[in-house]
Design an enzyme around this catalytic site. Structure first.
Site, short mmCIF file in Angstrom:
data_model
loop_
_atom_site.label_atom_id
_atom_site.label_comp_id
_atom_site.label_asym_id
_atom_site.label_seq_id
_atom_site.Cartn_x
_atom_site.Cartn_y
_atom_site.Cartn_z
N THR A 9 0.86 -1.18 0.00
CA THR A 9 0.00 0.00 0.00
C THR A 9 0.89 1.23 0.00
O THR A 9 1.57 1.52 0.99
CB THR A 9 -0.91 0.01 1.24
OG1 THR A 9 -1.78 -1.13 1.16
CG2 THR A 9 -1.77 1.27 1.28
N LYS A 41 -7.71 1.23 -3.38
CA LYS A 41 -7.27 0.70 -2.08
C LYS A 41 -7.41 1.75 -0.99
O LYS A 41 -7.92 1.49 0.11
CB LYS A 41 -5.82 0.22 -2.20
CG LYS A 41 -5.08 0.01 -0.90
CD LYS A 41 -5.57 -1.20 -0.13
CE LYS A 41 -4.85 -1.32 1.21
NZ LYS A 41 -5.33 -2.42 2.02
#
Lengths: 290, 290, 290, 290
Positions: free
Chosen positions: B93, B169
């Site tokens: 991420t 995300k």
């Protein structure tokens, strides 16, 4: 069973219709006549005064807010004329403080007060699939349980204190409105980055966030479609306001509810109060100049 | 297939283990050795340098953040030494801006860059049930799809622009953290009114808000239990920060994300950054003097 | 001049005292007796009922809130018994909606209603240095102007619509509470970085932010000293609530006021409602774990 | 004295001009040439490289942000070539973290680093009326004090840790932007109630909130006039961002700064980033549909 039903708006009418379908005899009263006439065609008896509806000994009410309850049942003196041991099942979304006041007033009058606000939109009510939040004297709820079983798919029993059902109802609507606000903000965010909001919604509603809220409101936001309204922004604001008032009473900060209040006011300021709550999507887009 | 795997932390280790179980040959590299040793016991080959892991032609990375990627793969010159036509599947991420920078850097080096961040905690990763968000050149994703099928229950294909997967995300994690914040606030609200938060959570997770977030985090908040952490508050803050940075880049206000940032900072200020994200329940309770 | 004065609390008592000092004859009424006795010692005549105070033809009121006005003057029937052409100068901080309602009620009774809320704490009132916000019929304000000149250093005339004075009053208190919140947050911020908050406050109050608010509240925050209260956090919250209600009436989002509401609720939740508004400094410090 | 001056934008040019007027010899460098030419006409010597400006032994810099400092002085290797015992007075508004990094880098190079950010707009700079926030080695500040006395009406000495001056600067700008946001919201609020915002501003800036901020920005908001900009919304956002980053570093929630960030992003999203910070008045009005 003979049942009185007061308040035949978007929610009250399908509820009353379901009780009729289940074979109950209804004495109905409403301020305006159109919905009463429709229900009369289904077998309901139209009362000329609210008192008549109370004559059955069990009365349901589904009115717009504190003021409507107060005007129709309390200040009018109607409730004071009800027979001792009558049962009043109030399904209206009202303030926590007023629920407490009503409980005390009914007690004084010797009338049993049950709070039974619901989770679900009019179409869910029509399908008999509501979640009913019921609180009040256990024996009285037992007595009306067969009726609640007609109206909802599930009754959640929340104890003896009627106002507790209203507390849960308001919390549930804060959860709802906040989820819609977050969908709105994240949809705008991904759009600003060139990503289809539909992709975001499809992914989350098929993974971490299944269920009707993310899917349903997500779809409306993605499609920028806010009519006809399922749950109006203005009514959502009413409930957020009640939650804020109740949080104030207990000195409980609720920053998320405060934030959602301001977004809903933005909607109202743009003549979007009668649109679906999903119009928060437009509010978020507007803030981002989109 | 021969696969390199760089980054064997809480998420990377179960992913690598699943690839091994599926019969692939893994060349693994990690800054610290414990997890590498565990995977070696399952058949993985430990690389002494990240370059070795890249030698396989297909490398997965699951590192902590922008800085870790930069240190291990870019500033180190490792990626520059990879064979042309290698494929790098980055599951970390990272920020949207850095995803764009990485895409350009890989393109220059003749290496294919795929962004494949995931939705799900380590236990979901271990179960092979992640949702994978994949973006990058279609042919390259097709090629690694059998591997993604091992790692997740579903791969969401998000087009050719790698950073779009990162955008989704981050949006998903804002949705998650906001939902937890709202659960926290409403749980505190009903408690302040003498209503069991467990009642609220049971009702909503069985009606309007089914699914793992409301049920799972709701349970932790109700039980005031934040250890061991599934998803740490501090890591959630990291992602909210990345979302805010990306919203800033596109001049997109995100008041909910801003609010959640401040609640998460409150958690960190109280040494709760290593507790589960559900610790937002304690932050809300603290604000209310409870 | 003969003047009635109703409401002799922290603000009312010094106002009444100043009118006495200026040579006016006062007929005073208060719910509790201590302050009335002190003023009687200065020459005031104690009324046994509010009606008596109204007998003078000009009555000032300085009561706590809507409910106090309603209880003492309206529901009691007192105002309805006042002589036609009496003048009521209401200095209380009340809601905008109630100011409008009062205006209409007075008009119906043939009594002139002037709104005259004030800016300033009790010590400023005692010094005759208040800023008075006056709205209502111009001729009537002209008539009481000599009295207002005794009570304040300056009367701001805000037109014929009485409630406009209340609007300004609420806006001024939102400005005040927001400034204190910002001082609190920035003082905590610099402290967290090892910088003395006193340095920040000294610099800004001697440069960009001169004047009593930044200097006065800044000093209290720096010294972490909230007793005795000049303006109680609980009373500030009351005014912020009124502003939020009035913003709601006009669909005007006020995110800053919403935020300050939640910080003030945090204070109340920690039994700090009777402390000075500057206690927001403690709220900000608490959020930061300091 | 011989002084180098790097960075001749809106703030740097009037500062350099004042040093010239005070009789100092300036070696100036700027990326673009127009302002340098104007200063050359006043006697400054134009350097062809930043190194030349550093040759004087005392160099002032007033560049746009972290990146500009990094590009011009650090990554370029310029500062590394400066003579040991040179003094660098950095008046730029930069991040707290970067101020710490710069301090360490200068120390390593044997160059004295002084942070000297300022409070005041370009017109204040031109008038020599800035407030200068100075931190760094005391002896070095003593040495440049005569120059600071030319540039500002007052130097606030903030100790030996250079970054402390940047902390105060950012706090001051959060106070400023928050005050403007609050003015914007309350101006919109009173307008929605039919009250002239000019009345509100006149009253508060003549009572509780004297000073340039409420008066100056209030006037711009009332007049809906945002050009030419004194302090651009986009630059204010830059500083709020730096404050948020610094609050993040110390786990210090700053809800007000977060809120102002989102309002400023709303301005940017509507192409108002180059307008005066007072354009927050338009943002607030837009939210209210006005």
């Amino acid at each position: 069973m003979d049942i009185g039903f007061i308040g035949l708006g978007h929610m009250g009418e399908p509820l009353a219709a379901n009780l009729l379908k289940a074979g109950h005899r209804l004495v109905i009263w409403n301020r305006s006549q159109a919905s009463a006439q429709r229900l009369a065609a289904q077998g309901a008896q139209i009362a000329t005064t609210p008192e008549e509806a109370l004559g059955t000994g069990i009365v349901f009410s589904m009115l717009a807010d504190n003021d409507a309850i107060r005007a129709v049942l309390i200040d009018s003196g109607v409730m004071a004329k009800a027979a001792k041991e009558s049962v009043h099942v109030n399904m209206s979304t009202i303030s926590v403080a007023y629920a407490q006041e009503l409980t005390a007033q009914h007690e004084k009058l010797g009338i049993t007060y049950i709070a039974a606000p619901v989770l679900g939109r009019p179409d869910v009510a029509a399908a008999g699939k509501l979640n009913i939040l019921a609180a009040g004297p256990a024996a009285a709820i037992d007595r009306v349980q067969p009726l609640l079983d007609v109206l909802g798919q599930k009754t959640w029993r929340l104890g003896e204190t009627a106002s507790h059902a209203n507390v849960i109802k308001l919390a549930a609507n804060v959860l709802l409105a906040s989820a819609v606000e977050t969908i709105a903000e994240t949809a705008t965010f991904v759009s600003a980055h060139g990503v289809a909001a539909a992709d975001l919604l499809q992914i989350i509603s098929n993974s971490t966030f299944p269920g009707p809220v993310y899917q349903g409101y997500g779809k409306l936001i993605v499609e920028d479609r806010f009519d006809p309204p399922g749950f109006k922004a203005g009514l959502a604001l009413k409930d957020v306001r009640l939650a804020l008032a109740a949080s104030d009473d207990k000195a409980t900060p609720m920053p998320i509810a405060s934030l959602v209040r301001d977004s809903l006011l933005d909607a109202l300021a743009h003549q979007e109060g009668d649109k679906d709550l999903a119009v928060l999507g437009r509010v978020a887009a507007r803030r981002a100049g989109r």
